[in-house]
Enzyme design. Sequence first.
Site, PDB file in Angstrom:
ATOM      1  N   LYS A 209       0.892  -0.990   0.010  1.00  0.00           N
ATOM      2  CA  LYS A 209      -0.016   0.081  -0.217  1.00  0.00           C
ATOM      3  C   LYS A 209       0.717   1.130   0.242  1.00  0.00           C
ATOM      4  O   LYS A 209       0.551   2.275  -0.692  1.00  0.00           O
ATOM      5  CB  LYS A 209      -1.045  -0.101   1.192  1.00  0.00           C
ATOM      6  CG  LYS A 209      -2.140  -1.110   0.993  1.00  0.00           C
ATOM      7  CD  LYS A 209      -2.845  -1.281   2.473  1.00  0.00           C
ATOM      8  CE  LYS A 209      -3.820  -2.478   2.138  1.00  0.00           C
ATOM      9  NZ  LYS A 209      -4.351  -2.683   3.382  1.00  0.00           N
TER      10      LYS A 209
ATOM     11  N   GLN B 230      -4.608  -2.123   9.720  1.00  0.00           N
ATOM     12  CA  GLN B 230      -4.307  -3.285   9.106  1.00  0.00           C
ATOM     13  C   GLN B 230      -5.077  -4.536   9.865  1.00  0.00           C
ATOM     14  O   GLN B 230      -4.587  -4.435  11.239  1.00  0.00           O
ATOM     15  CB  GLN B 230      -2.677  -3.552   8.775  1.00  0.00           C
ATOM     16  CG  GLN B 230      -2.539  -4.725   8.062  1.00  0.00           C
ATOM     17  CD  GLN B 230      -3.190  -4.781   6.624  1.00  0.00           C
ATOM     18  OE1 GLN B 230      -3.109  -3.625   5.999  1.00  0.00           O
ATOM     19  NE2 GLN B 230      -3.906  -5.758   6.342  1.00  0.00           N
TER      20      GLN B 230
ATOM     21  N   ASP C 208     -11.088   2.424   4.303  1.00  0.00           N
ATOM     22  CA  ASP C 208     -11.381   0.825   4.193  1.00  0.00           C
ATOM     23  C   ASP C 208     -12.952   0.888   3.921  1.00  0.00           C
ATOM     24  O   ASP C 208     -13.232  -0.416   3.197  1.00  0.00           O
ATOM     25  CB  ASP C 208     -10.951   0.303   5.173  1.00  0.00           C
ATOM     26  CG  ASP C 208      -9.566  -0.422   4.985  1.00  0.00           C
ATOM     27  OD1 ASP C 208      -9.392  -0.688   3.998  1.00  0.00           O
ATOM     28  OD2 ASP C 208      -8.971  -0.701   6.015  1.00  0.00           O
TER      29      ASP C 208
END
Length: 291
Positions: free
Chosen positions: A53, A97, A120
């Site tokens: 990312k 994460q 997200d």
Amino acid sequence: MYQLIDGKATSAQIKEEIAEEVKQFVKQGGKIPHLAAILVGHDGASETYVASKERSCQQVGFNSTIIRLEDSITEAELLKKVEEINKNVDIDGLIVQLPLPDHINEQKVIEAVLPEKDVDGFHPVNVGRMVIGLPAFISATPAGILELFKRYNIKTSGKSCVVIGRSNIVGKPMGILLSRKSEYGNATVTLCHSRTPNIKEVCLNADIVIAALGKAEFLTGDMVKEGAVVIDVGITRVKSDKTKSGWKLLGDVKFDEVAPKCSYITPVPGGVGPMTIVSLLKNTLLASKEK
Ligand code: NAP
């Protein structure tokens, strides 16, 4: 003959488009988009995803920050960190994460992220808005799959779709998006899970199968009909003595058996994975612009 849906090439193309958009945005006085990622502990797969990312942010001209925290961190300390980033006006998007260590309540952390920074698309506010068709950050993997449908001109309207897996981040949002009253929706969706007794029969009736269960090579050739579109979300690492790294990635689809029956199919790796990252970048750009 099936057509391979090349997520790697498509994502590279989209990254170029995003990089150009960032250039224009900054030229017009906009701020460089900034994505922050919190990484707790030292899980190998999570390290790889976060590094990827970060690399993608660099490729499109975003700023990125990785906040590394030890897995001994308490839930309260992690929530405090999230709060700090929520208040940091320079940061447009925040991802935490997953998975988090067992002593931390993941849902609590997801809900602590400001919905405006939740690129997200995991926060209940974004999930709820997505369900009723309001503008929202959409979970990156399903958003990436819809983007592949658009780029490959794969119509979903009127089609029979099966999604295998009902997780909050992939299966459920995928099913909802495909059944929405919109161009890349309007499908009749069946959502399967571990209690579905007759998955083979259900899949055999499907025009589109999306396998997102995390069981390597689950979907076999005898489970899909001729001409089906098959999207493989699964990523399972298995040991291999044929690769330098000593492991390889397997999808949820037994590619060699399934591909010859398909009209379109995604490979693993190089299918859905790279598209997930570009969706995250797109959401971050949107978050930055909306500010
Ligand atoms: P998850 O949270 O573990 O959910 C798995 C789902 O699959 C559950 O709903 C489970 O059913 C269902 N399932 C498990 N075994 C099954 C079986 N034998 N038959 C039918 N359904 C079954 O997984 P996830 O986070 O959605 O991820 C799924 C896979 O996609 C994983 O391999 C993950 O690594 C991968 N992934 C890839 C990307 C990408 O960018 N390519 C992104 C995210 C995830 P129950 O609900 O009944 O337990």
